[in-house]
Design a protein around this motif. Structure first.
Motif, PDB file in Angstrom:
ATOM      1  N   ARG A  32      27.022  12.767-112.898  1.00  0.00           N
ATOM      2  CA  ARG A  32      27.412  14.124-113.960  1.00  0.00           C
ATOM      3  C   ARG A  32      26.410  15.028-113.613  1.00  0.00           C
ATOM      4  O   ARG A  32      25.296  15.488-112.515  1.00  0.00           O
ATOM      5  CB  ARG A  32      26.834  13.342-115.257  1.00  0.00           C
ATOM      6  CG  ARG A  32      27.131  12.024-115.374  1.00  0.00           C
ATOM      7  CD  ARG A  32      27.144  11.517-116.401  1.00  0.00           C
ATOM      8  NE  ARG A  32      26.938  12.488-117.904  1.00  0.00           N
ATOM      9  CZ  ARG A  32      27.696  12.826-118.899  1.00  0.00           C
ATOM     10  NH1 ARG A  32      28.642  12.338-118.578  1.00  0.00           N
ATOM     11  NH2 ARG A  32      27.697  13.878-119.618  1.00  0.00           N
ATOM     12  N   PRO A  33      26.734  16.567-114.003  1.00  0.00           N
ATOM     13  CA  PRO A  33      25.731  17.476-113.505  1.00  0.00           C
ATOM     14  C   PRO A  33      24.774  16.858-114.255  1.00  0.00           C
ATOM     15  O   PRO A  33      23.224  18.010-113.434  1.00  0.00           O
ATOM     16  CB  PRO A  33      26.707  18.532-114.939  1.00  0.00           C
ATOM     17  CG  PRO A  33      27.487  18.449-114.885  1.00  0.00           C
ATOM     18  CD  PRO A  33      28.140  16.618-114.864  1.00  0.00           C
ATOM     19  N   GLU A  34      24.085  16.135-115.151  1.00  0.00           N
ATOM     20  CA  GLU A  34      22.777  15.849-115.535  1.00  0.00           C
ATOM     21  C   GLU A  34      22.254  15.574-113.723  1.00  0.00           C
ATOM     22  O   GLU A  34      21.374  15.602-113.837  1.00  0.00           O
ATOM     23  CB  GLU A  34      23.007  15.183-116.831  1.00  0.00           C
ATOM     24  CG  GLU A  34      22.848  15.544-118.241  1.00  0.00           C
ATOM     25  CD  GLU A  34      24.578  15.248-118.420  1.00  0.00           C
ATOM     26  OE1 GLU A  34      25.288  15.222-117.430  1.00  0.00           O
ATOM     27  OE2 GLU A  34      24.737  15.477-119.583  1.00  0.00           O
ATOM     28  N   ALA A  35      23.074  14.454-113.398  1.00  0.00           N
ATOM     29  CA  ALA A  35      21.838  13.673-112.392  1.00  0.00           C
ATOM     30  C   ALA A  35      21.876  14.730-111.521  1.00  0.00           C
ATOM     31  O   ALA A  35      20.856  14.876-110.940  1.00  0.00           O
ATOM     32  CB  ALA A  35      23.340  12.926-112.472  1.00  0.00           C
TER      33      ALA A  35
ATOM     34  N   GLU B 236      18.740  16.974-112.510  1.00  0.00           N
ATOM     35  CA  GLU B 236      16.989  15.759-112.093  1.00  0.00           C
ATOM     36  C   GLU B 236      17.115  15.806-110.598  1.00  0.00           C
ATOM     37  O   GLU B 236      15.778  15.962-110.125  1.00  0.00           O
ATOM     38  CB  GLU B 236      17.874  14.356-112.488  1.00  0.00           C
ATOM     39  CG  GLU B 236      16.829  13.254-112.522  1.00  0.00           C
ATOM     40  CD  GLU B 236      15.732  13.774-113.602  1.00  0.00           C
ATOM     41  OE1 GLU B 236      15.834  14.003-114.953  1.00  0.00           O
ATOM     42  OE2 GLU B 236      14.426  13.045-113.145  1.00  0.00           O
ATOM     43  N   GLY B 237      18.308  15.777-110.178  1.00  0.00           N
ATOM     44  CA  GLY B 237      18.161  15.779-108.232  1.00  0.00           C
ATOM     45  C   GLY B 237      17.273  17.299-107.651  1.00  0.00           C
ATOM     46  O   GLY B 237      15.920  16.973-107.014  1.00  0.00           O
ATOM     47  N   ILE B 238      17.807  18.705-108.006  1.00  0.00           N
ATOM     48  CA  ILE B 238      17.246  19.029-108.514  1.00  0.00           C
ATOM     49  C   ILE B 238      15.995  19.659-109.214  1.00  0.00           C
ATOM     50  O   ILE B 238      14.614  20.031-107.966  1.00  0.00           O
ATOM     51  CB  ILE B 238      18.109  20.659-108.623  1.00  0.00           C
ATOM     52  CG1 ILE B 238      19.636  20.938-108.589  1.00  0.00           C
ATOM     53  CG2 ILE B 238      17.210  22.369-108.991  1.00  0.00           C
ATOM     54  CD1 ILE B 238      20.924  21.656-108.710  1.00  0.00           C
ATOM     55  N   ILE B 239      15.802  19.323-109.883  1.00  0.00           N
ATOM     56  CA  ILE B 239      14.177  19.519-110.914  1.00  0.00           C
ATOM     57  C   ILE B 239      13.316  17.866-109.944  1.00  0.00           C
ATOM     58  O   ILE B 239      12.538  19.032-109.633  1.00  0.00           O
ATOM     59  CB  ILE B 239      14.547  18.162-111.807  1.00  0.00           C
ATOM     60  CG1 ILE B 239      14.878  19.547-112.972  1.00  0.00           C
ATOM     61  CG2 ILE B 239      13.301  18.473-112.817  1.00  0.00           C
ATOM     62  CD1 ILE B 239      15.529  19.357-114.469  1.00  0.00           C
TER      63      ILE B 239
END
Lengths: 119, 434, 194, 182
Positions: free
Chosen positions: C164-167, C170-173
């Motif tokens: 998902r875009p949230e995932a 999260e990876g980018i953060i």
């Protein structure tokens, strides 16, 4: 004498400092690659570039379009002094410049009819 | 429904390849999918060969076009595909029917519901199983929503490439609403794996219909916004009209289907001419344009989105009246028995065990099922030897055929138009490379 | 420190550093907040440079398959990658810092992928987005590279198919946190010839 | 189901699941396709599919409990078939799915049977759409199409050996390791 040039000097200093700092920091803080890989040297051709692109000949129409652009773009540079002094010059300035633009319009119609604009 | 086919039926006698395919055809003579550099330019230095390569912002995925340019004009083109070949068909031969249903969604990852549907319909045709009404209508609703989703992704990205950057954000705003509906009904935004052989994986959750109705109500107004944004935009019209011409005979000869075919003046839509699911009980219009250029393909897809919203509205009306109906067939040989039945009946336990460990068996035979996916006719040829695993599965990919038309469409165009043409053919590389 | 190849060796427990009100993470408790910088031996200028690099990490449009569609939707208005200054998807590797490998990598695409990675300039990071890029996913067959880390050093692996875009966010953060905490990019940790 | 017997190289017809399949002799494929397109009006070639029947029905019919050679419990799907499917005339089948763009959408499957290495006439002169379909089947299944203007690998790399979709080609990939210990 110096006082009325001071703002210009400060402005020039800034105009010099900003690009200089950019150039300096981009070298000082850059992280160097350990080894120059071959891929770094060859051009990027969406992932499948074999090697240095052999020097290619370009058709003349590129050059022609560039020249036409320059001719009609420099025209705007001449507008600036007129815009600054428009009020002072009054009608004389206006007529003078209308004539200048007229010459360029003649040139424009010529190249348009000659077909240099379409590719 | 109009059944007379206006532009069709003119079967021409086509001479052998070598001279032009037939009079008036623009298909390259030597190899239909490769545009050769004209002889007078062939070995001069004027021709610049450029790789419109796998990692290019405007090739919608990993398509590679080797383009020969004379200045800005495209004089030679050959497409190289295979950069996303994933070996679906080999993998599906190793999995049971139950597990193999997960694979087709990843083939055409923009129109994924349709892909899953075509494989499930092929299994059901072999099994000869009777699918309940509610499952058929839900499948139709989800496939129409997926068609809107796919056309929105097309519109967003191809407008982005031609400079209308804000279209990307508008289209993806609507797309998020559709993905919310998929997530609500199936639990995941993309690749929902919601269709089973015999019906649906789960019943439709309670809150789905108000949400679906809300989407169906305010989608037409968004479509009008897109039209006002683009349709009178001089740059958009200049960049798309008269670019990438494909005549109806060329489209038929190159095996085009879907919006590309309907934009070339051939009135053909599988949903109306070979109805599957319950499309004969739904009222919709098939948009056909005769220009055969990038602009008409864009117009066909815009009208199709409006028609799909109409179909979706009729599906939601019909589904709301089918509240308690069964959503999956009850043929225990194929469909998992409900959980609570396992505690009581021995047969259900055995059926459950057989289906889960070994997978249900599909009777021997070969079948070809075709549906109207957003890109054209998406077909699925399945051969079964009666065992729990498919023997051979082959997907007829509309994008595969669409990319064959790049050579025909890009004759005497500029390189900037090539971007518009590749965008308008709307080819998804997973679909092309399977 | 032992051969610094795993994140654990740097003691980073991926606590959120970007989350000011969270209080010191275990990493800071072990070292004590005062002498954090002496212990890691990083100067404030270095920290400032790292902070600047995380604030405008431009990704390369490397859309391969279904994950590319989700990667596109992260630029959309709902998930909006512009909040991290990353909405400018560069198409040439010369201007990109981050390579998000979104989708399954066929063997035919492996060579271009490696060439693009080589042509990116340091410091560069790689996110293997999705199960197919991280491990070949469900395509354990002849055509798919079983995991991108066979040809390029990967910083962040993101599961799900498609994530998902949230995932992805999260990876980018996590990537930004790792960089802020001083962890060098993957090609240095794994001593891979850039 | 209209009569196909006048098709050049006609062998047999099969009507199953509502689909007509005409088996045509390998040497007359192009004439049969030209006949189908001109006389019968099938003006669109939808798909060219090659299928490898190596080891077809090899598992044999399984008794009620496991096969004759016993049941391999740790490979659950080795149990045989319930009924032996019909025997195929040759190893490879190449099917041409045709569609007529007229009312009722009649479809036809032209099927030819061939052994490994037997060439088939290419139908690119009949339908230009066949270009990539045939290249893909040559690339993945190893069917040689005579007269194809540009028969080369399409999906796999140009220096790839072997034809992946054949039944004797291993699936490749890696054994899945469930614990780091292995």
């Amino acid at each position: 004498m110096l006082s009325d040039w001071l703002p210009f000097l400060i402005y020039g200093l800034f105009a010099l400092a900003i690009p200089a700092s950019m150039i300096y920091f981009s070298f000082a803080l850059a992280t160097r690659p350990r080894r120059r890989t071959r891929a770094r040297v060859i051009p990027f051709e969406s992932g499948v570039s074999q090697g240095q692109m052999r020097p290619q000949r370009f058709t003349v129409s590129f050059y022609l379009t560039a020249m036409l652009f320059i001719v009609f773009d420099i025209e705007i540079v001449f507008l600036y002094p007129l815009a600054v002094q428009l009020h002072a010059l009054g009608w004389f300035g206006f007529v003078e410049f209308a004539f200048f633009v007229l010459i360029l319009v003649v040139a424009y119609v010529y190249i348009w009819r000659k077909g240099a604009l379409n590719w | 429904m109009s059944t007379t086919l206006r532009h069709v039926g003119r079967t021409r006698r086509w001479p052998v390849v070598g001279d032009a395919i037939y009079d008036g055809s623009r298909i390259p003579a030597r190899v239909p999918t490769v545009l050769d550099v004209p002889p007078h330019l062939r070995d001069t230095d004027d021709v610049l060969t450029v790789n419109f390569g796998p990692n290019h912002p405007s090739t919608h995925g990993v398509l590679r076009l080797i383009v020969d340019l004379d200045g800005e004009e495209v004089v030679g083109l050959s497409a190289v595909v295979g950069y996303l070949h994933t070996g679906f068909e080999k993998n599906m031969e190793q999995k049971t029917w139950w597990k193999a249903i997960t694979y087709p969604e990843r083939i055409d990852y923009v129109g994924y519901q349709n892909n899953e549907l075509v494989f499930v319909l092929a299994i059901e045709k072999l099994l000869d199983i009777e699918v309940p009404e509610k499952a058929t209508w839900t499948r139709m609703l989800l496939c129409e929503l997926n068609r809107i989703h796919s056309h929105l992704v097309f519109l967003g990205t191809s407008a982005l490439e031609l400079g209308a950057i804000s279209m990307f954000w508008y289209c993806f705003r609507e797309r998020e609403n559709i993905l919310d509906l998929f997530e609500l009904v199936a639990g995941q935004r993309m690749h929902t794996r919601y269709f089973q052989a015999g019906g649906l994986a789960e019943d439709i959750p309670i809150g789905f219909f108000p949400e679906a109705r809300k989407f169906v109500e305010n989608m037409p107004s968004s479509l009008d916004d897109y039209l006002t944004l683009l349709d009178r935009n001089k740059i958009w019209l200049e960049r798309t009209q008269g670019v990438g011409l494909l005549s109806s005979d060329d489209a038929i000869a190159l095996g085009q289907t879907g919006p590309v075919l309907r934009a070339s003046g051939v009135d053909w839509d599988l949903r109306r001419d070979q109805p599957y699911l319950a499309y004969e009980q739904v009222d919709f219009r098939v948009p056909v344009y005769t220009g055969g250029d990038v602009y008409d393909r864009y117009r066909v897809r815009m009208d199709e989105m409006a028609e799909s919203v109409k179909i979706a509205r009729q599906c939601v009306d019909r589904l709301e009246r089918m509240e308690g109906e069964p959503w999956i067939a009850d043929d225990r040989k194929v469909v998992l028995p409900p959980r609570e039945e396992l505690h009581t009946s021995m047969e259900s336990l055995i059926h459950h065990f057989k289906i889960v460990t070994e997978g249900y068996r599909v009777p021997a035979g070969e079948v070809y099922v075709a549906i109207e996916s957003p890109r054209g006719e998406s077909g699925c040829y399945v051969v079964s030897d009666g065992g729990p695993r498919p023997w051979r599965v082959h997907f007829r990919a509309p994008s595969f055929a669409a990319l064959q038309a790049t050579a025909t469409c890009s004759q005497n165009t500029l390189i900037a138009d090539l971007i518009a043409i590749v965008g308008s053919l709307d080819a998804v590389m997973g679909d092309t490379d399977r | 420190m032992s051969d610094p190849t795993r994140l654990r060796d740097y003691g980073l427990q991926s606590e959120r550093l970007l989350w000011p009100t969270k209080g010191p993470s275990r990493f800071e408790e072990e070292l004590g907040v005062e002498e954090l910088e002496q212990a890691l031996g990083i100067t404030t200028l270095e920290k400032a440079v790292r902070w600047a690099q995380t604030k405008s990490m431009w990704p390369d449009t490397f859309g391969l398959a279904c994950c590319a569609i989700e990667m596109m939707s992260i630029v959309g208005s709902r998930y909006d990658l512009a909040r991290f200054g990353m909405e400018a998807f560069r198409s040439s590797p010369r201007q990109a810092d981050l390579l998000i490998v979104s989708g399954r990598v066929a063997h035919k695409m492996a060579a271009p992928l490696r060439q693009i990675y080589d042509q990116m300039l340091e410091p560069k990071w790689v996110i293997a987005m999705g199960a197919c890029a991280s491990s070949g996913g469900m395509f354990n067959n002849y055509a798919i590279l079983q995991g991108v880390d066979r040809i390029v050093p990967v910083d962040i692996y993101i599961p799900f198919c498609p994530p998902r875009p949230e995932a992805l966010m999260e990876g980018i953060i996590r990537l930004h946190e790792a960089h802020l905490a001083g962890i060098p990019p993957a090609y240095e940790r794994k001593q891979v010839a850039t | 189901m209209s009569d196909f017997s006048k098709m050049p190289g006609y062998v047999s017809t099969k009507e199953e699941h509502g689909e007509a399949t005409v088996v045509v002799d390998r040497a007359h494929v192009r004439d049969a396709c030209a006949y189908a397109r001109d006389e019968l009006g099938f003006n669109v070639l939808m798909d060219v599919v090659a299928t490898d029947y190596l080891g077809w029905a090899g598992k044999g019919v399984s008794g009620y409990i496991g096969t004759a050679s016993g049941r391999d419990l740790n490979a659950p799907m080795t149990q045989g078939l319930q009924a032996l499917p019909d025997v195929k005339p040759a190893r490879f089948s190449v099917s041409y799915h045709l569609l007529a763009l007229r009312q009722g959408a009649p479809r036809l499957r032209l099927q030819t049977w061939l052994e490994d290495g037997d060439p088939v006439d290419s139908v690119v002169p009949v339908w230009p759409a066949a270009d990539w379909f045939e290249r893909e089947q040559f690339d993945l299944m190893g069917i040689r199409f005579h007269g194809h203007p540009n028969l080369a690998r399409l999906l796999m790399d140009d220096d790839w050996e072997g034809h992946p979709l054949r039944k004797d080609y291993p699936i490749g990939g890696e054994p899945v390791r469930f614990s780091p210990a292995e």
